[in-house]
Design a protein around this motif. Structure first.
Motif, PDB file in Angstrom:
ATOM      1  N   SER A  46       0.820  -1.218   0.000  1.00  0.00           N
ATOM      2  CA  SER A  46       0.000   0.000   0.000  1.00  0.00           C
ATOM      3  C   SER A  46       0.849   1.261   0.000  1.00  0.00           C
ATOM      4  N   GLY A  47       0.513   2.181  -0.878  1.00  0.00           N
ATOM      5  CA  GLY A  47       1.204   3.473  -0.895  1.00  0.00           C
ATOM      6  C   GLY A  47       0.941   4.265   0.376  1.00  0.00           C
ATOM      7  N   LEU A  48      -0.308   4.222   0.834  1.00  0.00           N
ATOM      8  CA  LEU A  48      -0.658   4.923   2.076  1.00  0.00           C
ATOM      9  C   LEU A  48       0.147   4.367   3.244  1.00  0.00           C
ATOM     10  N   SER A  49       0.216   3.038   3.333  1.00  0.00           N
ATOM     11  CA  SER A  49       0.878   2.424   4.492  1.00  0.00           C
ATOM     12  C   SER A  49       2.391   2.588   4.442  1.00  0.00           C
ATOM     13  N   ARG A  57       3.224  11.892   4.173  1.00  0.00           N
ATOM     14  CA  ARG A  57       1.877  11.845   3.592  1.00  0.00           C
ATOM     15  C   ARG A  57       1.845  10.990   2.329  1.00  0.00           C
ATOM     16  N   ASP A  58       0.628  10.547   2.000  1.00  0.00           N
ATOM     17  CA  ASP A  58       0.403   9.751   0.783  1.00  0.00           C
ATOM     18  C   ASP A  58       0.239  10.692  -0.417  1.00  0.00           C
ATOM     19  N   ASN A  59       1.258  11.548  -0.601  1.00  0.00           N
ATOM     20  CA  ASN A  59       1.225  12.551  -1.675  1.00  0.00           C
ATOM     21  C   ASN A  59       2.506  12.459  -2.503  1.00  0.00           C
ATOM     22  N   VAL A  84       2.086  -4.072  -6.168  1.00  0.00           N
ATOM     23  CA  VAL A  84       2.531  -2.771  -5.668  1.00  0.00           C
ATOM     24  C   VAL A  84       1.524  -1.696  -6.047  1.00  0.00           C
ATOM     25  N   ASP A  85       1.233  -0.854  -5.073  1.00  0.00           N
ATOM     26  CA  ASP A  85       0.457   0.353  -5.331  1.00  0.00           C
ATOM     27  C   ASP A  85       1.410   1.351  -5.999  1.00  0.00           C
ATOM     28  N   GLY A  86       1.316   1.456  -7.317  1.00  0.00           N
ATOM     29  CA  GLY A  86       2.242   2.323  -8.060  1.00  0.00           C
ATOM     30  C   GLY A  86       1.724   3.739  -8.226  1.00  0.00           C
ATOM     31  N   ASP A  87       0.675   4.093  -7.438  1.00  0.00           N
ATOM     32  CA  ASP A  87       0.081   5.436  -7.532  1.00  0.00           C
ATOM     33  C   ASP A  87      -0.223   5.766  -9.004  1.00  0.00           C
ATOM     34  N   THR A  88       0.243   6.910  -9.466  1.00  0.00           N
ATOM     35  CA  THR A  88      -0.051   7.319 -10.854  1.00  0.00           C
ATOM     36  C   THR A  88       0.989   6.792 -11.833  1.00  0.00           C
ATOM     37  N   ILE A 113      -1.822   0.989 -11.241  1.00  0.00           N
ATOM     38  CA  ILE A 113      -1.622   2.392 -11.625  1.00  0.00           C
ATOM     39  C   ILE A 113      -2.996   3.070 -11.660  1.00  0.00           C
ATOM     40  N   GLU A 114      -3.112   4.230 -11.041  1.00  0.00           N
ATOM     41  CA  GLU A 114      -4.412   4.916 -10.960  1.00  0.00           C
ATOM     42  C   GLU A 114      -4.461   6.125 -11.878  1.00  0.00           C
ATOM     43  N   ASP A 115      -5.699   6.432 -12.325  1.00  0.00           N
ATOM     44  CA  ASP A 115      -5.858   7.460 -13.374  1.00  0.00           C
ATOM     45  C   ASP A 115      -5.932   8.871 -12.800  1.00  0.00           C
ATOM     46  N   PRO A 119       1.766  15.028  -8.448  1.00  0.00           N
ATOM     47  CA  PRO A 119       1.747  14.120  -7.299  1.00  0.00           C
ATOM     48  C   PRO A 119       0.319  13.779  -6.897  1.00  0.00           C
ATOM     49  N   LYS A 120       0.092  12.499  -6.542  1.00  0.00           N
ATOM     50  CA  LYS A 120      -1.264  12.052  -6.196  1.00  0.00           C
ATOM     51  C   LYS A 120      -1.648  12.503  -4.781  1.00  0.00           C
ATOM     52  N   MET A 121      -2.947  12.407  -4.514  1.00  0.00           N
ATOM     53  CA  MET A 121      -3.472  12.591  -3.164  1.00  0.00           C
ATOM     54  C   MET A 121      -4.255  11.350  -2.822  1.00  0.00           C
ATOM     55  N   ALA A 157      -5.214  -1.639 -13.673  1.00  0.00           N
ATOM     56  CA  ALA A 157      -5.575  -0.235 -13.925  1.00  0.00           C
ATOM     57  C   ALA A 157      -6.678   0.161 -12.959  1.00  0.00           C
ATOM     58  N   ARG A 158      -6.429   1.226 -12.229  1.00  0.00           N
ATOM     59  CA  ARG A 158      -7.386   1.656 -11.205  1.00  0.00           C
ATOM     60  C   ARG A 158      -8.064   2.939 -11.651  1.00  0.00           C
ATOM     61  N   THR A 159      -9.379   2.903 -11.673  1.00  0.00           N
ATOM     62  CA  THR A 159     -10.077   4.154 -11.985  1.00  0.00           C
ATOM     63  C   THR A 159     -10.661   4.776 -10.723  1.00  0.00           C
TER      64      THR A 159
HETATM   65 MG    MG Z   1      -2.503   4.243  -2.580  1.00  0.00          MG
END
Ligand code: MG
Ligand code: SPV
Length: 294
Positions: A46-49, A57-59, A84-88, A113-115, A119-121, A157-159
């Protein structure tokens, strides 16, 4: 056919098998080992964890190579496949393909990978976060798929269309495009308190490829509902990290209050358990083999 299943092949099996699969969050080598010993078949990095365990922060405050170093410890500590949470993807198509090359080299089984935009939030913060352009994001996925050296390496792919308030039609349109761009599975994320919207998505998706969910906010939904709906995989996304916060806080506060270890000693694992988890027996054996006899 190799006799030992590779980690990417194991993750592919979990994502594609008819039975519901589970990925449990881990964020360092120790939690990866604990997740494996608990009986899970796969890990969600997890990216957050990982961010939280580094105190940031998860940013995308932790750089992608700092995260990669954590992932290397996780892959060394556990034999499980790691998604792996690869964020963007840390940038554009080019960052995604370099990320995938490096993840493959570290023994990672797949990346999500999320759309959104770098930097992500974190998804649970704010309303109406901006989504990536759909064509640009498909380029990230296509570049990722083209850069795999192991065809079993999984790209999820995460939307965030539902999270950012863009509605079900947009979520389906995006998931469809991402599947066509080469994603092995799609992750439909929701921050509702019930599973209603992911269940609607699942009905309308009609089994085009495996669908992954993260029921952090709809934790009260019985798992049997996910099973019957035909989801591929459930991610328990942040619970070893949150459990660690609870345990570390209780322990630190108690020792601070008591100015003594006595009351807490029976409530924490003995040091011998830490030696066992980290494999000190093997070191003893190897020492007999490689150190000069006394
Ligand atoms: Mg994440
Ligand atoms: C994570 O675990 O970092 C995730 C899931 O991406 S969520 O926090 O729900 O966005």
């Amino acid at each position: 056919q190799p006799s030992v299943e590779s980690r990417p092949a194991a993750l592919k099996r979990l994502l594609t098998q008819p039975e519901l699969a589970f990925l449990m969050e881990a964020h360092n080598g120790l939690s990866a080992k604990i997740v494996e010993e608990a009986g899970f078949e796969g890990i969600w990095a997890s990216g957050l964890s990982i961010s939280a365990s580094l105190g940031v922060r998860d940013n995308n405050e932790a750089s992608w190579t700092q995260t990669l170093d954590v992932l290397e410890f996780m892959a060394d500590a556990s034999s499980l496949p790691i998604l792996v949470d690869g964020d963007t993807g840390y940038g554009n198509f080019n960052n995604v393909r370099r990320l995938i090359r490096k993840l493959e080299q570290r023994g990672i089984a797949g990346v999500c990978i999320e759309d959104k935009l770098f930097p992500k939030m974190n998804s649970f913060l704010g309303e109406g976060q901006e989504l990536a352009d759909i064509v640009e994001f498909c380029g990230r996925l296509r570049a990722g798929a083209d850069s795999k050296t192991d065809p079993d390496f999984q790209i999820v792919a995460r939307t965030e269309a539902l999270i950012s308030g863009q509605g079900m039609d947009e979520a389906l349109r995006r998931a469809e495009a991402y599947h066509a761009a080469g994603a092995d599975a799609v992750l439909i994320h929701s921050k509702q308190k019930t599973a209603a919207e992911v269940l609607t998505f699942m009905e309308r998706w009609d089994g085009r490829c495996p669908v992954v969910i993260v029921p952090t906010t709809y934790h009260a939904t019985p798992t049997e509902i996910f099973r019957q709906a035909g989801f591929s995989t459930v991610i328990w996304a942040n619970h070893t990290m949150r459990a660690a916060v609870t345990a570390m806080r209780e322990t630190a506060e108690r020792i601070q209050r008591d100015q003594s270890l006595h009351a807490i000693e029976g409530a924490v694992v003995p040091v011998s358990e830490i030696f066992r988890i980290t494999g000190n027996d093997e070191y003893e054996e190897a020492s007999r083999l490689y150190l000069p006899a006394e």
